[in-house]
Design an enzyme around this catalytic site. Structure first.
Site, PDB file in Angstrom:
ATOM      1  N   LEU A  95       0.822  -1.207   0.000  1.00 42.62           N
ATOM      2  CA  LEU A  95       0.000   0.000   0.000  1.00 42.62           C
ATOM      3  C   LEU A  95       0.852   1.251   0.000  1.00 42.62           C
ATOM      4  CD1 LEU A  95      -1.634  -2.055   2.203  1.00 42.62           C
ATOM      5  CD2 LEU A  95      -3.176  -0.146   1.985  1.00 42.62           C
ATOM      6  N   CYS A  96       0.289   2.280  -0.593  1.00 44.00           N
ATOM      7  CA  CYS A  96       0.939   3.581  -0.528  1.00 44.00           C
ATOM      8  C   CYS A  96       0.105   4.427   0.429  1.00 44.00           C
ATOM      9  CB  CYS A  96       0.987   4.207  -1.916  1.00 44.00           C
ATOM     10  SG  CYS A  96       1.749   5.806  -1.936  1.00 44.00           S
TER      11      CYS A  96
END
Lengths: 158, 515
Positions: A95-96
């Site tokens: 995830l960012c």
């Protein structure tokens, strides 16, 4: 074996069981407390109107969280195990998310991370895309974006 | 404003100091009179600005001085001032301006509480549990900033060392999410129980200080931890000059871009040239190894099969791939045996035809222009590498001559001097081709090119002479010739460099690019 990290993880987990955020269930891997597996549900939440009518509604996404001895001074490694089509999720499931990188604070716990991820699903940030296709669809062709997301939601039931 | 440091390098590198790259202890060779000499010169015998070599201790002292002075102006304690300075990139002027404008905002930005309530001490709090590791009890000490976010000392020190080791900025905040308050150096000292971590923290601050300062830069030398201070440096004038400095470790570099000596090319020209070489050299290599130019329109042609009968797609000229002659005049169509010394490209009529393809020719011309300069640049670079061999060969030669002919070692040193001068001048020549590539033709560029060719001729003469055979019979005359020529060459080099640098500052040259 009891290290400060493990003690802290036990507390996190106890809190998660006693007072679970809605739409989340999870358990440590049978053999390793340092790895947690979660299901993030996105059921229609009548109490929270802004969450209703989002394309991820009804999806059940599997998520893994790995901790090492630097926790909670450093964030755990979080990734989606289920297939995702989301502007801020990389192809490998990573995830960012700012709080998992530079904005991390040791006062954050497992429940707080999961709640943040849940809200990220509803409210993507197409300006820092991890999945370029998804981000451009989100911006330019919302209908197609919703269709693709629904596909992954349906896959998540299998 | 600044004190003179003991590390001042005001030495004058005269002829005898040409060795200094090979002699790391050259510092000891300098006599006190040379150290006091105010006009410094470098190895090319050109005046250079004064600079100081600073160790970490000097830097810490310099930083503390700045903090002290600013603290007095702001009437704040040193720790707070340091946080403020860090937040304004170590620019006291900017800080003062902002602070006078809006004191609260300046303090808030730097993470300093308005009403410092914090006691700066560790305390035990009964019935309180640390929200990070859930420690509690009578032996647990807690610490909090004015935000009153309390954490135990263990969690605090782990938080600080994680931040230090990950180098996440210079600022260490309260661990609470979104809490903006910063820890002061004294508080970090109090909470960290590891001296090596504390040293790392101080190094981060010094690093930050050096990088923010215009007049300081780290020495790029391997394993060198010194910084160079060039008080006269400023970003604007650096566009028209090249400031060479030499660290106490022997590394000589351009203060602005940290590259090796690239005079007479300016940093910007150097940048563009190297970029161009990176972009174009592969294309060039491919073109030169796989294509030939059409003899009339000079369009590059790749032969990817078939016979030697080539028809240029650009100008329809038919020629032989092997000898590049007109196909019809070709005597034997299938075995070319005409030896041509040089093909003539100057056929007026055919050039007329190709004018239709102006764009292709234009790009070809640009490429040719680049090729012309690149080949010369590259040639000098290769010669410099060869000069390293020449140096070791010369050293052997010096040995044999002094053994066989009874000359003393010192009498033969002129050979080594000559080789070292050659290397220096070749470096100048090398970069001068990068400059002339970008220079527009006018009277000033003619002077530049004259200087360039003078130097280049003299360098080649000297090189030939140095490599010539030295016999007992001719040694006296050769020696005189080499000594004369060495002096002449280094003189030409100095004139070329100083004239070009003067040209930059007087804005004499026109360039094809915006500087």
């Amino acid at each position: 074996m009891s290290t400060p990290t493990r003690r802290r993880l036990m507390r996190d987990f106890k809190r998660l069981q006693n007072d679970p955020p809605s739409g989340i269930s999870g358990a440590p891997c049978a053999d390793n407390i340092m790895r947690l597996l979660f299901n993030v549900f996105n059921e229609k939440q009548t109490t929270c109107l802004q969450y209703a009518d989002t394309p991820f509604e009804d999806g059940t996404f599997k998520l893994s969280m790995s901790f090492d001895e630097t926790y909670p001074n450093k964030p755990p490694t979080v990734r989606f195990v289920s297939e995702m089509f989301h502007p801020n999720v990389y192809a490998n499931g990573e995830l960012c998310l700012d709080i998992l990188q530079n904005r991390w604070s040791p006062t954050y716990d497992v429940a707080a991370i999961l709640t943040s991820i849940q809200s990220l699903l509803h409210d993507p940030n197409p300006n820092s895309p991890a999945n370029a296709e998804s981000a451009s669809l989100y911006r330019e062709n919302r209908r197609e974006y919703i269709r693709r997301v629904r596909e992954t939601v349906e896959k998540s039931w299998e | 404003m600044e004190e003179e440091s003991d590390y001042s390098y005001q030495s004058s590198f005269e002829e005898e100091d040409l060795f200094f790259e090979y002699n790391h202890d050259y510092q000891e060779d300098l006599s006190p009179s040379q150290l006091e000499d105010n006009s410094s010169k470098d190895k090319n015998n050109i005046e250079i600005a004064k600079f100081n070599v600073l160790s970490i201790q000097d830097l810490i002292k310099k930083k503390d001085d700045l903090v002290n002075r600013t603290a007095q102006l702001l009437d704040l304690d040193n720790d707070t001032t340091q946080l403020l300075l860090e937040n304004y990139r170590w620019k006291p002027q900017k800080l003062l301006e902002k602070y006078m404008e809006n004191q609260e905002e300046a303090l808030f930005q730097a993470g300093i509480p308005q009403d410092p309530k914090c006691s700066d001490c560790l305390q035990t709090i009964p019935d309180f549990t640390c929200p990070i590791m859930f420690e509690s009890g009578e032996d647990v000490k807690f610490f909090s900033l004015s935000c009153n976010h309390k954490f135990c000392s263990l969690c605090y020190s782990m938080h600080i060392s994680t931040k230090i080791n990950n180098r996440i900025g210079y600022r260490i905040n309260c661990p609470e999410y979104k809490c903006n308050l910063s820890l002061k150096e004294s508080q970090i000292k109090l909470l960290l129980n590891d001296d090596s971590e504390l040293n790392k923290y101080i190094m981060i601050i010094i690093q930050n200080y050096v990088e923010a300062s215009d007049t300081l830069t780290w020495c790029p030398g391997v394993d060198c931890d010194k910084a160079i201070e060039l008080p006269s440096f400023n970003k604007v004038t650096s566009r028209y000059t090249v400031s060479m400095v030499t660290c106490s470790c022997g590394t000589s570099f351009c203060f602005n871009c940290k590259n090796q000596d690239h005079r007479p090319a300016l940093c910007q020209l150097l940048d563009m040239w190297l970029q161009k070489c990176r972009d174009d050299s592969e294309t060039l290599n491919w073109l030169s190894s796989n294509t030939k130019d059409c003899p009339t329109c000079k369009y590059p042609i790749e032969k990817n099969g078939g016979c030697n009968h080539i028809t240029c797609r650009n100008c329809a000229y038919q020629f032989c791939w092997v000898c590049l002659q007109d196909w019809n005049k070709h005597r034997d169509n299938y075995s070319c045996n005409i030896f041509v010394e040089s093909a003539s490209y100057e056929d007026e009529e055919l050039i007329e035809v190709s004018k239709k393809n102006d764009i292709a020719i234009d790009s070809r011309k640009k490429l040719e222009r680049y090729m012309f300069h690149y080949i010369r640049f590259d040639n000098q670079e290769k010669s410099i590498k060869l000069a390293q061999d020449l140096l070791s060969r010369t050293e052997k030669k010096i040995d044999t001559i002094s053994k066989n002919n009874g000359f003393s070692w010192i009498e033969i040193q002129f050979l080594k001097d000559a080789v070292l001068t050659l290397t220096l001048c070749r470096n100048t020549l090398k970069w001068s081709f990068a400059v002339s590539y970008y220079m527009e033709k006018n009277n000033m560029s003619a002077i530049f090119e004259d200087n360039q060719s003078d130097l280049s001729c003299a360098v080649e003469d000297l090189n030939e002479l140095v490599e010539s055979k030295i016999t007992p019979e001719n040694i006296d005359s050769t020696r005189r010739k080499i000594l004369d020529l060495t002096a002449y060459v280094s003189d030409r080099n100095r004139i070329f460099l100083s004239d070009t640098m003067g040209g930059y500052s007087e804005d004499r040259y026109k360039f094809m690019v915006q500087l």
